[in-house]
Write a protein that holds these residues in place. Sequence first.
Motif, PDB file in Angstrom:
ATOM      1  N   SER A 117       0.862  -1.266   0.097  1.00 56.04           N
ATOM      2  CA  SER A 117       0.150  -0.048   0.096  1.00 56.04           C
ATOM      3  C   SER A 117       0.643   1.235  -0.126  1.00 56.04           C
ATOM      4  O   SER A 117       0.606   2.276  -0.846  1.00 56.04           O
ATOM      5  CB  SER A 117      -0.855  -0.059   1.338  1.00 56.04           C
ATOM      6  OG  SER A 117      -1.861  -1.084   1.325  1.00 56.04           O
ATOM      7  N   GLU A 132       9.114   3.408   7.379  1.00 57.54           N
ATOM      8  CA  GLU A 132       8.918   1.831   7.832  1.00 57.54           C
ATOM      9  C   GLU A 132       9.685   1.360   8.895  1.00 57.54           C
ATOM     10  O   GLU A 132      10.817   1.567   8.983  1.00 57.54           O
ATOM     11  CB  GLU A 132       9.153   1.211   6.417  1.00 57.54           C
ATOM     12  CG  GLU A 132       9.468  -0.403   6.392  1.00 57.54           C
ATOM     13  CD  GLU A 132       8.259  -1.288   6.875  1.00 57.54           C
ATOM     14  OE1 GLU A 132       7.381  -1.205   6.278  1.00 57.54           O
ATOM     15  OE2 GLU A 132       8.373  -1.958   7.739  1.00 57.54           O
ATOM     16  N   ARG A 167       8.454 -11.648   3.581  1.00 57.65           N
ATOM     17  CA  ARG A 167       6.864 -12.072   3.929  1.00 57.65           C
ATOM     18  C   ARG A 167       6.380 -12.551   2.732  1.00 57.65           C
ATOM     19  O   ARG A 167       6.127 -11.810   1.851  1.00 57.65           O
ATOM     20  CB  ARG A 167       6.125 -10.756   4.650  1.00 57.65           C
ATOM     21  CG  ARG A 167       6.736 -10.199   5.931  1.00 57.65           C
ATOM     22  CD  ARG A 167       5.807  -9.144   6.355  1.00 57.65           C
ATOM     23  NE  ARG A 167       5.724  -8.099   5.701  1.00 57.65           N
ATOM     24  CZ  ARG A 167       5.976  -6.855   5.972  1.00 57.65           C
ATOM     25  NH1 ARG A 167       5.996  -6.626   7.304  1.00 57.65           N
ATOM     26  NH2 ARG A 167       5.887  -5.784   5.184  1.00 57.65           N
ATOM     27  N   ARG A 214       3.213 -13.627   0.904  1.00 61.63           N
ATOM     28  CA  ARG A 214       1.772 -13.550   1.230  1.00 61.63           C
ATOM     29  C   ARG A 214       0.717 -13.721  -0.160  1.00 61.63           C
ATOM     30  O   ARG A 214       1.071 -14.620  -0.533  1.00 61.63           O
ATOM     31  CB  ARG A 214       1.516 -11.942   1.898  1.00 61.63           C
ATOM     32  CG  ARG A 214       2.131 -11.873   3.323  1.00 61.63           C
ATOM     33  CD  ARG A 214       1.668 -10.625   3.777  1.00 61.63           C
ATOM     34  NE  ARG A 214       1.828 -10.511   5.184  1.00 61.63           N
ATOM     35  CZ  ARG A 214       1.525  -9.290   5.687  1.00 61.63           C
ATOM     36  NH1 ARG A 214       1.165  -8.457   4.952  1.00 61.63           N
ATOM     37  NH2 ARG A 214       1.437  -9.458   6.971  1.00 61.63           N
ATOM     38  N   GLN A 241       3.054 -11.327  -4.258  1.00 64.07           N
ATOM     39  CA  GLN A 241       3.266  -9.895  -3.520  1.00 64.07           C
ATOM     40  C   GLN A 241       4.750  -9.537  -3.317  1.00 64.07           C
ATOM     41  O   GLN A 241       5.015  -8.418  -3.402  1.00 64.07           O
ATOM     42  CB  GLN A 241       2.400 -10.157  -2.218  1.00 64.07           C
ATOM     43  CG  GLN A 241       2.455  -8.871  -1.202  1.00 64.07           C
ATOM     44  CD  GLN A 241       1.694  -8.868  -0.171  1.00 64.07           C
ATOM     45  OE1 GLN A 241       0.646  -9.334  -0.053  1.00 64.07           O
ATOM     46  NE2 GLN A 241       1.880  -8.153   0.943  1.00 64.07           N
ATOM     47  N   ASP A 284      -4.413  -2.861   4.673  1.00 68.51           N
ATOM     48  CA  ASP A 284      -4.461  -3.738   6.038  1.00 68.51           C
ATOM     49  C   ASP A 284      -4.651  -2.914   7.151  1.00 68.51           C
ATOM     50  O   ASP A 284      -5.041  -3.357   8.314  1.00 68.51           O
ATOM     51  CB  ASP A 284      -3.330  -4.964   6.074  1.00 68.51           C
ATOM     52  CG  ASP A 284      -3.496  -5.890   5.478  1.00 68.51           C
ATOM     53  OD1 ASP A 284      -4.698  -6.038   4.398  1.00 68.51           O
ATOM     54  OD2 ASP A 284      -3.093  -7.132   5.566  1.00 68.51           O
ATOM     55  N   GLY A 291      -7.115  -9.553  -0.066  1.00 67.45           N
ATOM     56  CA  GLY A 291      -6.521  -8.579   0.749  1.00 67.45           C
ATOM     57  C   GLY A 291      -5.555  -7.322   0.165  1.00 67.45           C
ATOM     58  O   GLY A 291      -5.893  -6.412   0.232  1.00 67.45           O
ATOM     59  N   LEU A 292      -4.545  -8.019  -0.854  1.00 62.68           N
ATOM     60  CA  LEU A 292      -3.719  -7.057  -1.510  1.00 62.68           C
ATOM     61  C   LEU A 292      -4.713  -6.181  -2.458  1.00 62.68           C
ATOM     62  O   LEU A 292      -4.413  -5.060  -2.673  1.00 62.68           O
ATOM     63  CB  LEU A 292      -2.683  -7.847  -2.179  1.00 62.68           C
ATOM     64  CG  LEU A 292      -1.726  -7.135  -3.296  1.00 62.68           C
ATOM     65  CD1 LEU A 292      -0.998  -5.916  -2.348  1.00 62.68           C
ATOM     66  CD2 LEU A 292      -0.661  -7.847  -3.537  1.00 62.68           C
TER      67      LEU A 292
HETATM   68  P1  RFL Z   1       1.211  -4.824   4.990  1.00 62.94           P
HETATM   69  O1  RFL Z   1       1.789  -5.718   3.702  1.00 62.94           O
HETATM   70  O2  RFL Z   1       1.058  -5.545   6.134  1.00 62.94           O
HETATM   71  O3  RFL Z   1       2.436  -3.725   5.216  1.00 62.94           O
HETATM   72  C1  RFL Z   1       2.318  -2.592   6.237  1.00 62.94           C
HETATM   73  C2  RFL Z   1       3.607  -2.346   6.213  1.00 62.94           C
HETATM   74  O4  RFL Z   1       3.792  -1.406   7.560  1.00 62.94           O
HETATM   75  C3  RFL Z   1       4.884  -1.677   8.329  1.00 62.94           C
HETATM   76  N1  RFL Z   1       4.550  -1.115   9.662  1.00 62.94           N
HETATM   77  C4  RFL Z   1       4.953   0.149  10.034  1.00 62.94           C
HETATM   78  N2  RFL Z   1       5.685   0.980   9.646  1.00 62.94           N
HETATM   79  C5  RFL Z   1       6.137   2.123  10.461  1.00 62.94           C
HETATM   80  N3  RFL Z   1       5.475   2.306  11.506  1.00 62.94           N
HETATM   81  C6  RFL Z   1       4.922   1.342  12.321  1.00 62.94           C
HETATM   82  N4  RFL Z   1       4.450   1.508  13.457  1.00 62.94           N
HETATM   83  C7  RFL Z   1       4.720   0.160  11.602  1.00 62.94           C
HETATM   84  N5  RFL Z   1       3.897  -0.848  11.861  1.00 62.94           N
HETATM   85  C8  RFL Z   1       3.806  -1.651  10.806  1.00 62.94           C
HETATM   86  C9  RFL Z   1       4.886  -3.094   8.097  1.00 62.94           C
HETATM   87  O5  RFL Z   1       6.355  -3.509   8.765  1.00 62.94           O
HETATM   88  C10 RFL Z   1       4.780  -3.104   6.874  1.00 62.94           C
HETATM   89  O6  RFL Z   1       5.953  -3.455   6.056  1.00 62.94           O
HETATM   90  O7  RFL Z   1      -0.039  -4.025   4.592  1.00 62.94           O
HETATM   91  P2  RFL Z   1      -0.653  -3.381   3.133  1.00 62.94           P
HETATM   92  O8  RFL Z   1       0.439  -2.576   2.507  1.00 62.94           O
HETATM   93  O9  RFL Z   1      -1.801  -2.478   3.370  1.00 62.94           O
HETATM   94  O10 RFL Z   1      -0.667  -4.754   2.291  1.00 62.94           O
HETATM   95  C11 RFL Z   1      -1.581  -5.593   2.467  1.00 62.94           C
HETATM   96  C12 RFL Z   1      -1.192  -6.979   2.013  1.00 62.94           C
HETATM   97  O11 RFL Z   1      -0.083  -7.282   2.525  1.00 62.94           O
HETATM   98  C13 RFL Z   1      -2.409  -8.040   2.684  1.00 62.94           C
HETATM   99  O12 RFL Z   1      -3.720  -7.502   2.414  1.00 62.94           O
HETATM  100  C14 RFL Z   1      -2.266  -9.231   1.699  1.00 62.94           C
HETATM  101  O13 RFL Z   1      -1.131  -9.996   1.966  1.00 62.94           O
HETATM  102  C15 RFL Z   1      -3.305 -10.331   2.362  1.00 62.94           C
HETATM  103  N6  RFL Z   1      -3.231 -11.691   1.355  1.00 62.94           N
HETATM  104  C16 RFL Z   1      -3.656 -11.825   0.116  1.00 62.94           C
HETATM  105  N7  RFL Z   1      -4.252 -10.715  -0.576  1.00 62.94           N
HETATM  106  C17 RFL Z   1      -4.689 -11.034  -2.040  1.00 62.94           C
HETATM  107  O14 RFL Z   1      -5.113  -9.744  -2.423  1.00 62.94           O
HETATM  108  N8  RFL Z   1      -4.497 -12.152  -2.508  1.00 62.94           N
HETATM  109  C18 RFL Z   1      -3.969 -13.018  -1.922  1.00 62.94           C
HETATM  110  O15 RFL Z   1      -3.836 -14.276  -2.713  1.00 62.94           O
HETATM  111  C19 RFL Z   1      -3.721 -13.084  -0.515  1.00 62.94           C
HETATM  112  N9  RFL Z   1      -3.059 -14.036  -0.068  1.00 62.94           N
HETATM  113  C20 RFL Z   1      -2.744 -12.830   1.910  1.00 62.94           C
HETATM  114  C21 RFL Z   1      -2.773 -13.934   1.270  1.00 62.94           C
HETATM  115  C22 RFL Z   1      -2.044 -12.581   3.363  1.00 62.94           C
HETATM  116  C23 RFL Z   1      -1.671 -13.752   3.942  1.00 62.94           C
HETATM  117  N10 RFL Z   1      -1.236 -13.561   5.304  1.00 62.94           N
HETATM  118  C24 RFL Z   1      -0.125 -14.276   5.663  1.00 62.94           C
HETATM  119  C25 RFL Z   1      -1.816 -12.505   6.128  1.00 62.94           C
HETATM  120  C26 RFL Z   1      -2.069 -15.153   1.884  1.00 62.94           C
HETATM  121  C27 RFL Z   1      -1.811 -14.977   3.131  1.00 62.94           C
HETATM  122  C28 RFL Z   1      -1.174 -16.243   4.033  1.00 62.94           C
END
Ligand code: RFL
Length: 391
Positions: free
Chosen positions: A14, A33, A43, A45, A103, A287, A299-300
């Motif tokens: 994001s 970050e 990570r 994902r 991702q 997220d 999610g992504l």
């Molecule tokens: P992220 O990827 O969690 O990134 C957030 C970033 O913020 C940092 N952060 C901080 N930085 C500064 N100060 C702080 N206090 C902070 N706290 C945290 C973190 O270190 C990180 O780098 O959120 P973002 O960017 O909104 O992206 C969201 C996606 O990552 C997530 O929705 C997807 O991975 C979900 N997801 C899937 N989405 C899909 O669209 N298609 C899929 O097939 C899919 N499969 C999945 C998934 C998520 C999974 N897991 C593990 C949750 C499969 C899995 C198993």
Amino acid sequence: MTRTQVAIIGAGPSGLLLGQLLHRAGIDAVIIERKSAAYVLSRIRAGVLEQGTVDVLARAGVGDRLKAEGLVHHGFALAFDGRRRRIDLGSLLGGRHVTVYGQTEVTRDLMDARQAAGLPTVYDADEVALHDFDGPNPRVSWRKDGVSHSLSCDVIAGCDGFHGVSRTSVPDASIRTFEKVYPFGWLGILADVPPVSHELIYANHERGFALCSMRSASRSRYYVQCAIDEKVEAWSDQRFWDELRLRLDPEAAEALVTGPSIEKSVAPLRSFVAEPLRFGRLFLVGDAAHIVPPTGAKGLNLAVGDVHYLATALEEHFTGGSQAGIDAYSATALARIWKAERFSWWMTSILHRFPEGGEFGQRMQIAELDYLFSSVAAQTALAENYVGLPY
Ligand code: RFL
Ligand code: PHB
């Protein structure tokens, strides 16, 4: 570095995509970050990108490798009761499709573009804090290598994921949250073995859900439903492969190629939405604002939708002086978010074993899947949501 237009918290997909779209619109942004770039890339994902996501990434100028290496999928399969039914996205939706591209690769492309453009990203930032976003002069502070830093800005974008600091900086009285925690998790494995099938297979089995996915023609990603408190150490590769094979239809079980895992992890399943997405000059994105269980692969894709809406609104604001997009951001994004929440919850509910579901719950699942296997209308509704609702 003491002032920017947009302070972006978090360098996940994001934050990086927002930074890239703003850069192309001539708007300054700094990303802060808390982890290292290597950690963010480690990570494993999401894997499935909607067409709308692919289009936004292309518009952001990071679509070339995705176009060359992404796997276009015109369908996927549901497996149940030893049978498999292909959901033919192409014929149900007039040629629409999804793209399988990890991702990690999306993140890498965005990081490379940011670095090539020389844009500022602060990694390994400690004690990130948001200040005064309810007034005209918001500010972000952090510590790095023991030194304190402060950044003034016009707007803060909270792109810091579910466990970030942005959402929790909002006073309780100003935010509403909606949450459902599922009584199970997903145990995932990544391995350099050819995928069991050239398309994804989502399996409902009496031992629990299983998913066969991939990253390339030689790298597979598999998941099995597991206990919510499952310990990854309890799962040798052999145990994982044995369990997966038991949950697949006979043809897939026969075709399964096993090998050493590169990564193995347990993810909890949760549905969560925070409302609204705007608090003065703070905007929540991805997220940080909402979580879906991964069953619908949303999610992504949802995060990219939020970024698209916010980047467009900020561009109108900074270059056209208009407030309208900013004012509409929360309601516009939430309307799409809730539909993806519904779809992900529904996909989860028809495919998993629910400890508390009982006999009635199981009969409902059988009826849902029987209906899906036999009705083109039901398959079309599934397909329409899977490829992604329009922005
Ligand atoms: P992220 O990827 O969690 O990134 C957030 C970033 O913020 C940092 N952060 C901080 N930085 C500064 N100060 C702080 N206090 C902070 N706290 C945290 C973190 O270190 C990180 O780098 O959120 P973002 O960017 O909104 O992206 C969201 C996606 O990552 C997530 O929705 C997807 O991975 C979900 N997801 C899937 N989405 C899909 O669209 N298609 C899929 O097939 C899919 N499969 C999945 C998934 C998520 C999974 N897991 C593990 C949750 C499969 C899995 C198993
Ligand atoms: C993945 O490949 O990681 C993946 C694919 C589809 C999903 C969830 C995860 O629904």
